[in-house]
Design an enzyme around this catalytic site. Structure first.
Site, short mmCIF file in Angstrom:
data_model
loop_
_atom_site.label_atom_id
_atom_site.label_comp_id
_atom_site.label_asym_id
_atom_site.label_seq_id
_atom_site.Cartn_x
_atom_site.Cartn_y
_atom_site.Cartn_z
N ASN A 93 -6.77 -9.06 -7.43
CA ASN A 93 -6.87 -9.76 -6.14
C ASN A 93 -8.23 -10.41 -5.92
O ASN A 93 -8.33 -11.43 -5.24
CB ASN A 93 -6.57 -8.79 -4.98
CG ASN A 93 -7.39 -7.53 -5.03
OD1 ASN A 93 -7.43 -6.84 -6.05
ND2 ASN A 93 -8.06 -7.22 -3.94
N CYS A 126 -9.93 -6.28 2.36
CA CYS A 126 -10.13 -4.88 2.73
C CYS A 126 -11.60 -4.49 2.58
O CYS A 126 -12.14 -3.72 3.34
CB CYS A 126 -9.30 -3.96 1.85
SG CYS A 126 -7.65 -4.55 1.59
N THR A 171 13.84 3.48 9.78
CA THR A 171 14.76 2.37 10.07
C THR A 171 14.16 1.08 9.53
O THR A 171 13.02 0.74 9.84
CB THR A 171 14.96 2.25 11.59
OG1 THR A 171 15.43 3.50 12.08
CG2 THR A 171 15.94 1.14 11.94
N THR A 188 0.84 -1.20 0.00
CA THR A 188 0.00 0.00 0.00
C THR A 188 0.88 1.25 0.00
O THR A 188 0.65 2.20 -0.76
CB THR A 188 -0.93 0.00 1.23
OG1 THR A 188 -1.77 -1.17 1.16
CG2 THR A 188 -1.80 1.24 1.30
N SER A 246 4.49 -7.30 -2.28
CA SER A 246 4.28 -7.43 -0.83
C SER A 246 4.76 -8.81 -0.37
O SER A 246 4.55 -9.80 -1.07
CB SER A 246 2.79 -7.28 -0.54
OG SER A 246 2.54 -7.30 0.84
N1 PLP Z 1 -2.70 -4.69 -3.98
C1 PLP Z 1 -3.30 -5.88 -4.03
C2 PLP Z 1 -3.72 -6.42 -5.36
C3 PLP Z 1 -3.51 -6.61 -2.86
O1 PLP Z 1 -4.12 -7.80 -2.94
C4 PLP Z 1 -3.08 -6.06 -1.63
C5 PLP Z 1 -3.36 -6.78 -0.37
O2 PLP Z 1 -4.45 -7.23 -0.12
C6 PLP Z 1 -2.45 -4.83 -1.63
C7 PLP Z 1 -2.28 -4.16 -2.82
C8 PLP Z 1 -1.93 -4.22 -0.38
O3 PLP Z 1 -0.80 -4.91 0.09
P1 PLP Z 1 -0.26 -4.69 1.56
O4 PLP Z 1 -1.08 -5.59 2.45
O5 PLP Z 1 1.18 -5.09 1.53
O6 PLP Z 1 -0.42 -3.25 1.86
#
Ligand code: PLP
Length: 372
Positions: free
Chosen positions: A149, A315, A232, A70, A194
């Site tokens: 996702n 989310c 850090t 993110t 990620s």
């Molecule tokens: N983008 C996609 C397609 C994701 O599936 C996710 C996590 O659900 C993210 C971004 C965000 O990743 P992070 O959890 O590392 O912030």
């Protein structure tokens, strides 16, 4: 518990937990301090960086660690806009992007950026003719995810990158659901990933940046990451990310083949009456998003408490709002409500998937009978 929510997060690999352990215990030094311990931690971070870079398969750039994907996406979008000079100020993205991209783009639009959010077709893919029509010499950045996702659909990123570059624009891709699972497209200039989606720890992501295309900093301070990102670094998280990336790289064919077999098993076991959401052809097969007429997906999840699966993005779950991705495919509210997402991968066994899919199918039929 049967875990079928691999798009939300993945279980930590035992190799990753072992690699992180000493950095969570006795090796606590600040990697940016000049002591011998500090140097040792800094060296471990550089090894991890190389492991992540190698696993991306991308050349001509570097990885900067961030606190999450993110953050990486916020940085890429806001930092690219901030760095822009001249008349290029337009940002183009797609309706099915993750909130980390869409909400950041909306924020930028609130700051005066000219934003275009393109629709997708019923398969969940961006229409290249539509994109072509939008590309002109005012476009600064095109942001399109690699694998969705919610529905697992893969966007035609090679063509998108070529078209955007021809128009002089940069390309950002959210590769969170693709990295470590499928080969990444070499075209984009900025790639967000990620650790926790590839059996690594939560709380660490990265931005791969093509040389010369680095965005302006988002987080200011000590400039620890190449002067571009401050804070850090956690040696434990970086080492864990590196170990997870190395493992994904080494196991790529094995993991990929395993996922293909699981997909076939899941489809066969669910049986008739299910419709796959999104393209069947252009997709990552560890994500099965399907709907069934009349089904109440949320009720199914509540009925099967010992199987972890979801309605869509982690989310978005709990918001009560129908998925913006499913709506973008043209599904109506009822169809979106009747959809579920099963996510499986490296540690899913055939047997547990068969058992879970049988129970999901049986409960769906039971719901139908009770509601008749
Ligand atoms: N983008 C996609 C397609 C994701 O599936 C996710 C996590 O659900 C993210 C971004 C965000 O990743 P992070 O959890 O590392 O912030």
């Amino acid at each position: 518990m049967t875990y079928l929510d691999y798009q939300a997060t993945t279980p930590i690999a035992p190799e990753v937990a072992r690699a992180m352990h000493p950095w969570n215990e006795e090796k606590f030094a600040n990697p940016h301090s000049p002591s011998r311990w500090g140097h040792e931690a800094a060296a471990a971070i550089e090894v991890a960086r190389k492991q992540v870079e190698k696993a991306t398969g991308l050349k001509g750039g570097t990885v900067a660690f961030t606190g999450s994907a993110t953050e990486a996406l916020n940085w890429a979008l806001k930092g690219t806009v901030e760095k822009a000079t001249g008349k290029r100020s337009r940002v183009i993205t797609v309706a099915t992007e993750h909130a980390a991209v869409l909400d950041t783009c909306e924020w930028l639009a609130g700051q005066g950026v000219d934003l275009t959010v393109l629709p997708v077709d019923r398969e969940g893919r961006l229409n290249l003719d539509l994109l072509q029509r939008e590309l002109d010499d005012r476009v600064l950045l095109v942001a399109v995810m690699t694998v969705n996702n919610e529905i697992g659909v893969r966007e035609p990123l090679t063509a998108i990158s070529e078209m955007a570059h021809k128009a002089g624009a940069l390309v950002l891709t959210d590769a969170v659901q693709a990295f470590g699972r499928v080969e990444l497209c070499k075209g984009p200039d900025l790639v967000a990933i990620s650790a926790h989606k590839i059996h690594g720890p939560k709380g660490i992501g990265a931005l791969w940046m093509r040389k010369g295309k680095e965005p302006a900093p988002l987080i200011h301070g000590g400039g620890q990451e190449q002067g571009l990102r401050s804070g850090t670094l956690s040696p434990a998280l970086c080492v864990g990310f590196g170990a997870a990336a190395k493992l994904a790289d080494e196991r790529s064919t094995r993991d990929y083949d395993h996922v293909q077999r699981l997909w076939t098993t899941a489809i066969q076991t669910l049986g008739p009456g299910w419709v796959i959401n999104g393209s069947k052809e252009h997709r990552y097969h560890g994500n099965l998003n399907a709907r069934r007429e009349g089904l109440d997906g949320a009720r199914l999840i509540a009925d099967l408490r010992d199987v972890a699966f979801s309605l869509g993005s982690a989310c978005g779950s709990g918001s009560g709002r129908p998925s913006h991705v499913l709506r973008a495919l043209g599904l109506d509210y009822k169809q979106a409500r009747s959809s579920i997402r099963l996510g499986f991968g490296r540690y899913t066994t055939q047997q547990e998937l068969v058992d879970a899919c049988r129970r999901i199918a049986a409960h769906a039929i039971l719901q139908e009978k009770l509601d008749a």
